[in-house]
Structure formats: C-alpha cells, structure tokens
Scaffold this motif. Structure first.
Motif, PDB file in Angstrom:
ATOM      1  N   ASP A  15      12.037  -3.513 -47.311  1.00  0.00           N
ATOM      2  CA  ASP A  15      11.683  -3.701 -46.458  1.00  0.00           C
ATOM      3  C   ASP A  15      10.849  -3.744 -45.748  1.00  0.00           C
ATOM      4  N   ASP A  16       9.431  -3.050 -45.834  1.00  0.00           N
ATOM      5  CA  ASP A  16       8.709  -3.096 -45.696  1.00  0.00           C
ATOM      6  C   ASP A  16       6.885  -3.495 -46.681  1.00  0.00           C
ATOM      7  N   ASP A  17       6.286  -4.038 -45.534  1.00  0.00           N
ATOM      8  CA  ASP A  17       5.377  -5.473 -46.059  1.00  0.00           C
ATOM      9  C   ASP A  17       4.304  -3.966 -46.923  1.00  0.00           C
ATOM     10  N   GLU A  18       3.117  -4.828 -47.103  1.00  0.00           N
ATOM     11  CA  GLU A  18       2.419  -4.188 -48.457  1.00  0.00           C
ATOM     12  C   GLU A  18       1.633  -3.399 -47.456  1.00  0.00           C
ATOM     13  N   GLU A  19       0.953  -3.159 -46.239  1.00  0.00           N
ATOM     14  CA  GLU A  19       0.414  -2.495 -45.853  1.00  0.00           C
ATOM     15  C   GLU A  19       0.801  -1.124 -45.098  1.00  0.00           C
ATOM     16  N   GLU A  20       2.321  -1.413 -44.661  1.00  0.00           N
ATOM     17  CA  GLU A  20       2.923   0.029 -44.157  1.00  0.00           C
ATOM     18  C   GLU A  20       3.701   0.299 -45.172  1.00  0.00           C
ATOM     19  N   ALA A  21       3.842  -0.031 -46.259  1.00  0.00           N
ATOM     20  CA  ALA A  21       4.010   0.838 -47.670  1.00  0.00           C
ATOM     21  C   ALA A  21       2.639   1.162 -48.567  1.00  0.00           C
ATOM     22  N   ASP A  22       1.379   0.823 -47.961  1.00  0.00           N
ATOM     23  CA  ASP A  22       0.787   2.055 -48.575  1.00  0.00           C
ATOM     24  C   ASP A  22       0.382   3.068 -47.893  1.00  0.00           C
ATOM     25  N   ASP A  23       0.772   2.450 -46.208  1.00  0.00           N
ATOM     26  CA  ASP A  23       0.583   3.703 -45.160  1.00  0.00           C
ATOM     27  C   ASP A  23       1.661   4.802 -45.573  1.00  0.00           C
ATOM     28  N   LYS A  24       2.457   4.860 -46.260  1.00  0.00           N
ATOM     29  CA  LYS A  24       3.479   5.622 -46.146  1.00  0.00           C
ATOM     30  C   LYS A  24       3.443   6.256 -47.485  1.00  0.00           C
ATOM     31  N   PHE A  25       3.156   5.680 -48.346  1.00  0.00           N
ATOM     32  CA  PHE A  25       2.175   6.214 -49.931  1.00  0.00           C
ATOM     33  C   PHE A  25       1.281   7.218 -49.564  1.00  0.00           C
ATOM     34  N   LYS A  26       0.553   7.435 -48.424  1.00  0.00           N
ATOM     35  CA  LYS A  26      -1.001   8.172 -48.604  1.00  0.00           C
ATOM     36  C   LYS A  26      -0.481   8.773 -47.453  1.00  0.00           C
ATOM     37  N   ALA A  27       0.866   9.272 -47.326  1.00  0.00           N
ATOM     38  CA  ALA A  27       0.931   9.892 -45.984  1.00  0.00           C
ATOM     39  C   ALA A  27       1.879  10.755 -47.054  1.00  0.00           C
ATOM     40  N   TRP A  28       2.973  10.021 -47.603  1.00  0.00           N
ATOM     41  CA  TRP A  28       3.235  11.470 -48.911  1.00  0.00           C
ATOM     42  C   TRP A  28       2.713  11.265 -49.569  1.00  0.00           C
ATOM     43  N   ARG A  29       1.707  11.600 -50.285  1.00  0.00           N
ATOM     44  CA  ARG A  29       0.324  12.144 -50.973  1.00  0.00           C
ATOM     45  C   ARG A  29       0.290  12.918 -50.896  1.00  0.00           C
ATOM     46  N   GLU A  30      -0.818  12.997 -49.370  1.00  0.00           N
ATOM     47  CA  GLU A  30      -0.975  14.243 -48.658  1.00  0.00           C
ATOM     48  C   GLU A  30       0.425  15.125 -48.558  1.00  0.00           C
ATOM     49  N   LYS A  31       0.996  14.645 -47.679  1.00  0.00           N
ATOM     50  CA  LYS A  31       2.222  15.885 -47.897  1.00  0.00           C
ATOM     51  C   LYS A  31       2.252  17.019 -49.487  1.00  0.00           C
ATOM     52  N   ASN A  32       2.262  15.741 -50.550  1.00  0.00           N
ATOM     53  CA  ASN A  32       2.906  16.342 -51.504  1.00  0.00           C
ATOM     54  C   ASN A  32       1.629  17.122 -52.096  1.00  0.00           C
ATOM     55  N   ALA A  33       0.777  17.052 -52.174  1.00  0.00           N
ATOM     56  CA  ALA A  33      -0.372  17.476 -52.779  1.00  0.00           C
ATOM     57  C   ALA A  33      -0.840  18.350 -51.843  1.00  0.00           C
ATOM     58  N   THR A  34      -0.433  18.967 -50.272  1.00  0.00           N
ATOM     59  CA  THR A  34      -0.552  19.880 -49.658  1.00  0.00           C
ATOM     60  C   THR A  34       0.341  21.086 -50.259  1.00  0.00           C
ATOM     61  N   ALA A  35       2.109  20.784 -50.744  1.00  0.00           N
ATOM     62  CA  ALA A  35       2.850  21.419 -50.837  1.00  0.00           C
ATOM     63  C   ALA A  35       2.863  22.630 -52.252  1.00  0.00           C
ATOM     64  N   LEU A  36       2.151  21.037 -52.852  1.00  0.00           N
ATOM     65  CA  LEU A  36       2.102  20.948 -53.989  1.00  0.00           C
ATOM     66  C   LEU A  36       0.637  22.582 -54.290  1.00  0.00           C
ATOM     67  N   HIS A  37      -0.687  22.150 -53.694  1.00  0.00           N
ATOM     68  CA  HIS A  37      -0.943  23.534 -53.360  1.00  0.00           C
ATOM     69  C   HIS A  37      -0.752  24.499 -52.809  1.00  0.00           C
ATOM     70  N   LYS A  38      -0.189  24.710 -51.840  1.00  0.00           N
ATOM     71  CA  LYS A  38       0.829  25.928 -51.933  1.00  0.00           C
ATOM     72  C   LYS A  38       1.450  26.430 -52.765  1.00  0.00           C
ATOM     73  N   ILE A  39       2.590  25.643 -52.947  1.00  0.00           N
ATOM     74  CA  ILE A  39       3.416  26.724 -54.737  1.00  0.00           C
ATOM     75  C   ILE A  39       2.517  27.596 -55.434  1.00  0.00           C
ATOM     76  N   GLN A  40       1.111  26.063 -56.107  1.00  0.00           N
ATOM     77  CA  GLN A  40       0.845  27.100 -56.930  1.00  0.00           C
ATOM     78  C   GLN A  40      -0.291  27.860 -56.612  1.00  0.00           C
ATOM     79  N   ILE A  41      -1.006  27.998 -55.260  1.00  0.00           N
ATOM     80  CA  ILE A  41      -1.428  29.249 -55.037  1.00  0.00           C
ATOM     81  C   ILE A  41      -0.505  30.229 -54.776  1.00  0.00           C
ATOM     82  N   SER A  42       0.906  30.308 -54.842  1.00  0.00           N
ATOM     83  CA  SER A  42       2.006  31.890 -54.759  1.00  0.00           C
ATOM     84  C   SER A  42       2.189  31.895 -55.069  1.00  0.00           C
TER      85      SER A  42
END
Length: 168
Positions: free
Chosen positions: A47-74
């Motif tokens: 149901d998301d339009d393209e811009e909304e889907a893009d924003d959601k993906f960018k937010a998820w990508r940032e959270k994923n990278a932060t979580a992955l980094h915390k796991i890696q450095i631990s």
C-alpha cells in the motif's frame, strides 16, 4: 582482547559466554530501539507509495547497520569471523545463536572425551547421535580429534566404530 569503548557489552563474545553476551546485546539493542531489525528482515507494504517505501527502507537500513555494527564490535575474533561478510543484523544474530547454541549443546560430549570417560560419551551420543560430527568452535575439532590428541585410545576406537565413512 579489549572491549571497544562503544561496545554494548562488558566482555567480547567467545565460546564461554554466549548466554550472558546475548542477554547484554539484546538488552542494549532493545534500549536503543534496534531490536526489531534483529527479529525480522525488512518487510514491504504494497500500500505504500514509492517515496514512502523508499523512506521506510532508508530508516530500516540505518537501524540495521547500527545494530549490526554493535553486534560486530561486541564479538571476539572467532565470532567476528563467523559474521564477517554479513550485511544483516538478523543474519548475524541467527548465525551466532546457531553456532554457540550448538557448541553449548554438545559440550558434555567434549567434556566426557576430555576426561576419558567413554561411558559418559557413549550415553551422550546415544541421545544425540549427530554430536559425532559436532566441532569445538575454538579448535574446529570433532570428538575423535580430541580423543586422538589426548591419547585416549579406547575412546578413539569406540568413536571410529560409531562413525560412517563420510564422518571419517
């Protein structure tokens, strides 16, 4: 190995502390609102339009990278090598959980072999036949290798009898 100043834990993950480590990291990720990327991969809503889907993906990508980094450095060296090429916090978490849970599950076999107690090892193998192929994370050795290194000939002979040609 020293813990990074921005690590989420007081000691790096190794073969002896997975249970405590996983609690520390999960608690940290929950407190930072990052746990959702470990629980599930990014999902898309039709149901998301393209811009909304893009924003959601960018937010998820940032959270994923932060979580992955915390796991890696631990992680210590061994654990880091298991997730070195991963780009997903969920995949890293699942990989570490599978690896260290297997290690903890099969530790009684390695303890029995270490102490030279074939009866205990045989009892464990009766309940967990796949343990014959389990590897010690710190050395990547199976029980047969350990018994050989420790010169427990009676255990070596018994293990060889239980193993298939593929296992050998």
């Amino acid at each position: 190995m020293a813990v990074s100043a921005d690590a989420a834990v007081v000691e790096l993950l190794d073969s002896s502390n997975y249970v405590d480590w996983s609690v520390w990291v999960k608690t940290y990720l929950l407190a930072q609102d990052l746990w959702d990327v470990v629980e599930k991969e990014e999902e898309y809503d039709d149901d998301d339009d393209e811009e909304e889907a893009d924003d959601k993906f960018k937010a998820w990508r940032e959270k994923n990278a932060t979580a992955l980094h915390k796991i890696q450095i631990s992680c210590g060296r061994e654990a880091s090598s298991l997730i070195r090429n991963t780009s997903s916090a969920k995949h890293a978490w699942d990989t570490l959980a599978g690896y260290y849970n297997d290690y903890n599950q099969y530790m009684p076999l390695f303890d029995a072999v270490w102490s030279g107690d074939w009866n205990e090892a045989k009892e464990f193998l009766t309940l967990h036949p796949n343990a014959i192929r389990a590897r010690l994370p710190s050395t990547d050795k199976i029980a047969l290798h350990l018994a050989t290194d420790l010169e427990h000939e009676h255990i070596v002979e018994e293990l060889v009898q239980l193993m298939s040609e593929e296992d050998l």
